[in-house]
Design a protein around this motif. Structure first.
Motif, short mmCIF file in Angstrom:
data_model
loop_
_atom_site.label_atom_id
_atom_site.label_comp_id
_atom_site.label_asym_id
_atom_site.label_seq_id
_atom_site.Cartn_x
_atom_site.Cartn_y
_atom_site.Cartn_z
N ALA B 31 -17.08 -59.75 37.34
CA ALA B 31 -17.52 -59.29 38.66
C ALA B 31 -17.83 -57.79 38.67
O ALA B 31 -18.80 -57.35 39.29
CB ALA B 31 -16.44 -59.60 39.70
N ARG B 32 -16.99 -57.01 38.02
CA ARG B 32 -17.19 -55.57 38.05
C ARG B 32 -18.34 -55.14 37.13
O ARG B 32 -18.76 -55.92 36.28
CB ARG B 32 -15.92 -54.86 37.57
N ASP B 33 -18.74 -53.89 37.28
CA ASP B 33 -19.77 -53.39 36.37
C ASP B 33 -19.15 -52.79 35.11
O ASP B 33 -19.78 -52.02 34.40
CB ASP B 33 -20.68 -52.39 37.08
N ASP B 51 -4.89 -43.16 31.32
CA ASP B 51 -4.90 -44.54 31.78
C ASP B 51 -4.70 -44.61 33.28
O ASP B 51 -3.63 -44.27 33.79
CB ASP B 51 -3.77 -45.32 31.10
N ALA B 52 -5.73 -45.08 33.97
CA ALA B 52 -5.60 -45.27 35.42
C ALA B 52 -4.90 -46.58 35.73
O ALA B 52 -4.37 -46.80 36.81
CB ALA B 52 -6.98 -45.25 36.06
N GLY B 53 -4.91 -47.48 34.76
CA GLY B 53 -4.21 -48.77 34.90
C GLY B 53 -3.11 -48.84 33.88
O GLY B 53 -2.34 -47.90 33.70
N LEU B 258 -4.53 -64.86 43.00
CA LEU B 258 -5.10 -64.76 44.35
C LEU B 258 -6.63 -64.80 44.30
O LEU B 258 -7.28 -65.30 45.21
CB LEU B 258 -4.65 -63.47 45.03
N LEU B 259 -7.21 -64.26 43.23
CA LEU B 259 -8.66 -64.25 43.09
C LEU B 259 -9.17 -65.61 42.61
O LEU B 259 -10.25 -66.04 42.99
CB LEU B 259 -9.10 -63.13 42.15
N ALA B 260 -8.36 -66.28 41.79
CA ALA B 260 -8.74 -67.64 41.37
C ALA B 260 -8.76 -68.55 42.57
O ALA B 260 -9.64 -69.40 42.73
CB ALA B 260 -7.75 -68.14 40.32
N GLY B 380 -4.29 -55.94 43.97
CA GLY B 380 -2.92 -55.48 43.79
C GLY B 380 -2.52 -55.46 42.33
O GLY B 380 -3.14 -56.09 41.50
N CYS B 381 -1.47 -54.71 42.05
CA CYS B 381 -1.04 -54.49 40.69
C CYS B 381 0.41 -54.04 40.68
O CYS B 381 0.89 -53.62 41.71
CB CYS B 381 -1.86 -53.38 40.07
N TYR B 382 1.10 -54.06 39.60
CA TYR B 382 0.65 -54.35 38.27
C TYR B 382 0.22 -55.81 38.12
O TYR B 382 -0.67 -56.11 37.33
CB TYR B 382 1.74 -54.05 37.25
#
Ligand SMILES: Cc1cc2nc3c(=O)[nH]c(=O)nc-3n(C[C@H](O)[C@H](O)[C@H](O)COP(=O)(O)OP(=O)(O)OC[C@H]3O[C@@H](n4cnc5c(N)ncnc54)[C@H](O)[C@@H]3O)c2cc1C
Lengths: 73, 445
Positions: B31-33, B51-53, B258-260, B380-382
């Protein structure tokens, strides 16, 4: 003997049988989080509340048992 | 065999790589670029990345380490030297090591209770844990209110859970908390830097893992196409994006639950993938300085604060020494509050907090906020947080294929759930599952 009790606590928390009277907790892979569990177990077993700094200065079963004995009312 | 992989995070790309190696004709739809999902790099100075994630890994993360070696990526230790700073409500304190100035016995009582719980977890099937129905019906907050009697453990518990799993204690069941701690190797392993889950970082940034995998997969990856629907019948599976349809024999859905759940399946899923799940809530803040200035004062950059926004900070300076980077973690309830602020206010709060923790810090030369709470394609994360009832309701079905649709993603791994390691393991698992099923049915490549 108190030192045996403390050794048992070390064994349980560190999950190893390789603990003797002179074994250093940190050398056996212990860290501050596990140290708090030892202090919690000691408080329950001997009614003595030691601080983390106390533990750093007495981090073998032998030295810790002496520290507990001297703090026991 | 044609396989369509949905999601180009670590799980999806690991699966795609294995499937391609196994002879399948693979397409990946993202989905993302960009690839990488919950790993993402920020270039804070020319050639210097943070690392932003996801950032940290340990020795027990064997599949991740093997993947890094295969891709020619190196790790760098997170070794901290110097003293820590604590702002836990008894005035600020500077102390050696990472141990907070709180009652060691009270924290020890808490860790003993957590350890006892963690030990009971059936890791291969958490819903079969003894007493699961009770543990799955109570929140971690209710558990703490009942079990933690000392003010120091009451203060520390939410900070600990925030740091470990970016969860507010009200949002997770006790079963999920204990499962998560057990899955990651226990509280000590998860909490530790040296000898633990935060021992190393990927040199140059964790985002390179997916970039390297993607470079090898080449034009099999399509970016910027969100999957909206998946239809299937006895002959094929059709994956629908806004710009078209892809047809395959099998699909792998490697996105968070949640995305699935948001994908429209025909026929419908027999069991939902998520209901109570809340989003983990993490915001990562990077403050960039001309160098790691705190080290000159004998400080490690590690801090823990009871009040936000920066509940903890860590020195994430790139190994090349180009700049100093202080990473601030804003988690749990604080993340919701902070994420609602406008950028100048966020910057103002974070800079003031850092200057308070590390006196004499000048204003930063760079400032970055990565808000995972509102990332449309992470949700949401992690990782997903399982609330009361979720494990018993959804746990048994997390990995069960829906006919031609198979599942991957860190949330489908009971080993190292929520971590990069879990994502990589899920990718290997799903690829093996598909290849075995295909070839055992007499299929050819
Ligand atoms: C701030 C933060 C810190 C973290 N720290 C660590 C750490 O230190 N160590 C560690 O091991 N882990 C850490 N994690 C967790 C780690 O990032 C994840 O466990 C891992 O990256 C998950 O990989 P995944 O492939 O399962 O999912 P993702 O990375 O989420 O990949 C899913 C992909 O699917 C895409 N997608 C979603 N919906 C659709 C759709 N409908 N159609 C097409 N594509 C879609 C997404 O864009 C994404 O690229 C952290 C995470 C965050 C956010």
């Amino acid at each position: 003997m108190m030192v045996d009790g403390v050794t048992d606590i070390f064994r349980r928390v560190l999950e190893t049988g390789e603990v003797g009277t002179e074994s250093d907790f940190f050398a056996l892979g212990g860290d501050s989080l596990l140290a708090t569990r030892v202090l919690s177990a000691i408080a329950r077993k001997y009614g003595v509340e030691l601080s983390f700094d106390d533990f750093v200065l007495a981090s073998t079963p032998g030295t810790l048992a002496r520290r507990i004995a001297s703090a026991t009312p | 065999m044609r396989v369509i992989v949905v999601g180009a995070g670590l799980a999806g790309l690991t699966a795609a790589t294995d499937l391609a190696a196994g002879g399948a004709q693979v397409s990946v739809v993202e989905a993302r670029d960009r690839v990488g999902g919950r790993t993402h790099g920020i270039e804070v100075a020319p050639g210097s990345w943070v690392d932003a994630g996801a950032a940290y890994l340990g020795e027990r993360h064997t599949e991740l380490n093997a993947l890094l070696a295969e891709l020619g990526l190196k790790t760098t230790p997170t070794t901290m030297t110097g003293e820590s700073r604590f702002a836990l409500g008894h005035g600020d304190q500077t102390r050696p090591g990472r141990f907070p100035p709180l009652s060691a016995v009270a924290l020890g009582d808490m860790f003993e209770l957590l350890d006892e719980l963690t030990r009971t977890i059936r890791l291969d099937a958490p819903w079969l844990t003894p007493n699961a129905s009770y543990l799955d019906s109570v929140t971690a907050l209710e558990w703490a209110q009942r079990k933690l009697t000392h003010p120091d453990s009451q203060l520390f518990f939410p900070l600990f859970l925030g740091e470990m799993m970016a969860a507010d204690p009200a949002d997770v069941s006790v079963l999920h908390m204990a499962f998560y701690l057990s899955s990651g190797g226990g509280t000590r392993y998860l909490n530790a830097f040296e000898g633990g889950a935060q021992q190393d970082r990927v040199y140059g940034g964790a985002h390179q893992i997916c970039e390297e995998l993607a470079a090898r997969l080449g034009d099999r990856i399509r970016l910027g196409e969100a999957v909206r629907a998946i239809r299937q019948n006895s002959a094929e599976v059709v994956v629908c994006t806004d710009s078209g349809e892809l047809r395959g024999d099998v699909a792998v859905v490697a996105v968070p639950p949640l995305l699935a759940q948001a994908i429209d399946f025909t026929p419908a899923l027999p069991v939902r993938r998520a209901t109570q799940f809340t989003r983990g809530c993490a915001v990562k803040v990077h403050l960039v300085y001309p160098g790691p200035l705190w080290r000159a004062q004998g400080l490690s950059g590690w801090s823990v604060s009871a009040q936000g926004p920066l509940l903890s900070t860590v020195d994430d300076s790139p190994a090349d020494g180009s700049v100093g980077v202080l990473t601030g973690f804003v988690t749990g309830l604080q993340a919701h509050r902070f994420s609602a602020l406008n950028t100048p206010t966020q910057r103002g709060e974070a800079v003031a907090h850092a200057a308070h923790l590390f006196p004499d810090l000048p204003p930063p030369i760079g400032f970055y906020v990565t808000d995972w709470v509102h990332e449309e394609y992470s949700h949401g994360c992690y990782a997903a947080l399982f609330g009361p009832g979720d494990w018993i309701r959804h746990g048994p079905h997390l990995r069960t294929p829906h006919q031609r649709v198979h599942w991957a993603g860190t949330e489908t791994s009971t080993e190292f759930f929520g971590l990069m390691e879990g994502a990589v393991r899920s990718g290997h698992r799903v690829a093996a599952e598909i290849l075995t099923r295909h070839y055992s049915l007499g299929g050819t490549a």
